[in-house]
Scaffold this motif. Structure first.
Motif, PDB file in Angstrom:
ATOM      1  N   UNK A 248       1.007  -1.219  -0.063  1.00 43.58           N
ATOM      2  CA  UNK A 248       0.159  -0.173   0.150  1.00 43.58           C
ATOM      3  C   UNK A 248       0.806   1.218  -0.033  1.00 43.58           C
ATOM      4  N   UNK A 249       2.075   1.322   0.713  1.00 47.05           N
ATOM      5  CA  UNK A 249       2.779   2.222   0.639  1.00 47.05           C
ATOM      6  C   UNK A 249       3.472   2.465  -0.673  1.00 47.05           C
ATOM      7  N   UNK A 250       3.826   1.541  -1.314  1.00 47.80           N
ATOM      8  CA  UNK A 250       4.240   1.729  -2.688  1.00 47.80           C
ATOM      9  C   UNK A 250       3.351   2.471  -3.645  1.00 47.80           C
ATOM     10  N   UNK A 251       2.055   1.725  -3.325  1.00 52.39           N
ATOM     11  CA  UNK A 251       0.880   2.457  -4.193  1.00 52.39           C
ATOM     12  C   UNK A 251       0.455   3.761  -4.086  1.00 52.39           C
ATOM     13  N   UNK A 252       0.691   4.173  -2.959  1.00 57.48           N
ATOM     14  CA  UNK A 252       0.409   5.718  -2.719  1.00 57.48           C
ATOM     15  C   UNK A 252       1.379   6.705  -2.772  1.00 57.48           C
ATOM     16  N   UNK A 253       2.567   6.176  -3.194  1.00 55.03           N
ATOM     17  CA  UNK A 253       3.797   7.049  -3.086  1.00 55.03           C
ATOM     18  C   UNK A 253       3.687   7.832  -4.651  1.00 55.03           C
ATOM     19  N   UNK A 254       3.828   9.183  -4.707  1.00 56.21           N
ATOM     20  CA  UNK A 254       3.795   9.908  -5.712  1.00 56.21           C
ATOM     21  C   UNK A 254       4.866   9.474  -6.687  1.00 56.21           C
ATOM     22  N   UNK A 255       6.081   9.123  -6.081  1.00 59.51           N
ATOM     23  CA  UNK A 255       7.108   8.705  -7.284  1.00 59.51           C
ATOM     24  C   UNK A 255       6.669   7.335  -7.873  1.00 59.51           C
ATOM     25  N   UNK A 256       5.820   6.560  -7.602  1.00 57.11           N
ATOM     26  CA  UNK A 256       5.348   5.543  -8.257  1.00 57.11           C
ATOM     27  C   UNK A 256       4.414   5.956  -9.462  1.00 57.11           C
ATOM     28  N   UNK A 257       3.439   7.017  -9.099  1.00 55.18           N
ATOM     29  CA  UNK A 257       2.523   7.610 -10.086  1.00 55.18           C
ATOM     30  C   UNK A 257       3.673   8.196 -11.052  1.00 55.18           C
ATOM     31  N   UNK A 258       4.551   8.994 -10.903  1.00 54.81           N
ATOM     32  CA  UNK A 258       5.217   9.680 -11.681  1.00 54.81           C
ATOM     33  C   UNK A 258       6.135   8.745 -12.698  1.00 54.81           C
ATOM     34  N   UNK A 259       6.413   7.701 -12.266  1.00 53.69           N
ATOM     35  CA  UNK A 259       7.370   6.735 -13.048  1.00 53.69           C
ATOM     36  C   UNK A 259       6.198   6.019 -14.094  1.00 53.69           C
ATOM     37  N   UNK A 260       5.302   5.380 -13.225  1.00 53.12           N
ATOM     38  CA  UNK A 260       4.262   4.579 -14.147  1.00 53.12           C
ATOM     39  C   UNK A 260       3.472   5.525 -15.190  1.00 53.12           C
ATOM     40  N   UNK A 261       3.314   6.655 -14.754  1.00 52.59           N
ATOM     41  CA  UNK A 261       2.536   7.630 -15.977  1.00 52.59           C
ATOM     42  C   UNK A 261       3.447   8.129 -16.989  1.00 52.59           C
ATOM     43  N   UNK A 262       4.847   8.270 -16.684  1.00 51.73           N
ATOM     44  CA  UNK A 262       5.499   8.997 -17.574  1.00 51.73           C
ATOM     45  C   UNK A 262       6.180   7.994 -18.828  1.00 51.73           C
TER      46      UNK A 262
END
Length: 188
Positions: free
Chosen positions: A33-47
């Motif tokens: 869940x921590x991995x899921x809510x990290x903004x860094x994760x969204x940044x890499x996965x969306x770029x």
């Protein structure tokens, strides 16, 4: 889409890796869940960067190396080799995962009653015969996975542009001579 799937693969891999290390589902859910809510994760996965997929292969290679240590088998070795190869197909810095795999050997020997780790237990001459056999099996199976990873990388070697990968990697590497001449040039 591949980057988002890589994020999902990382999410699942983190759960499995955490559960493998701590044998506790609650900790595994918290880590995922921590991995899921990290903004860094969204940044890499969306770029749509290849780094998201590279991270996923790193997580899975660590998990599989730990599983191989726990229960050495040819099946796990082949799967680990395929993961190594797919990581190399993604980006060549995944060679680092091969070099980090022997770090899991630190978890081979744990003889303390309170489950703490003691670096004095690392030396081979203090290991039992069973631990030495597990170590030799792991090295053999890990070697098989490295060979399979190189076989998967062989797909890239068929390309007439294979030599470009080495040139592209040099853009991100500072040689020791360059570092000694200008040690702080990359600091800024």
């Amino acid at each position: 889409f591949p980057s988002v799937l890589s994020g999902l693969g990382s999410f699942i891999g983190i759960w499995l890796l955490t559960h493998q290390l701590f044998k506790n589902k609650k900790i595994a859910y918290i880590a995922s869940f921590t991995y899921f809510i990290l903004p860094f994760t969204f940044l890499y996965d969306r770029m749509m960067l290849a780094d998201s997929m590279l991270a996923m292969w790193g997580i899975w290679s660590l998990y599989l190396a730990l599983r191989l240590l726990e229960k050495p088998s040819l099946k796990l070795s082949i799967i680990l080799g395929i993961v190594y190869g797919l990581g190399l197909l993604t980006k060549s810095p995944s060679l680092f995962y091969w070099a980090l795999a022997p770090v899991v050997l630190l978890l081979l020997k744990n003889t303390k009653a309170n489950n703490s780790f003691d670096f004095n237990d690392i030396f081979v001459w203090k290991w039992s015969k069973e631990d030495q056999n597990r170590l030799l099996k792991w090295i053999g199976y890990w070697g098989v996975s490295v060979v399979i990873g190189q076989m998967v990388l062989g797909v890239l070697r068929l390309s007439n542009m294979y030599h470009m990968i080495g040139r592209k990697n040099l853009e991100f590497v500072v040689t020791s001579q360059e570092f000694l001449e200008r040690p702080f040039s990359m600091l800024y």
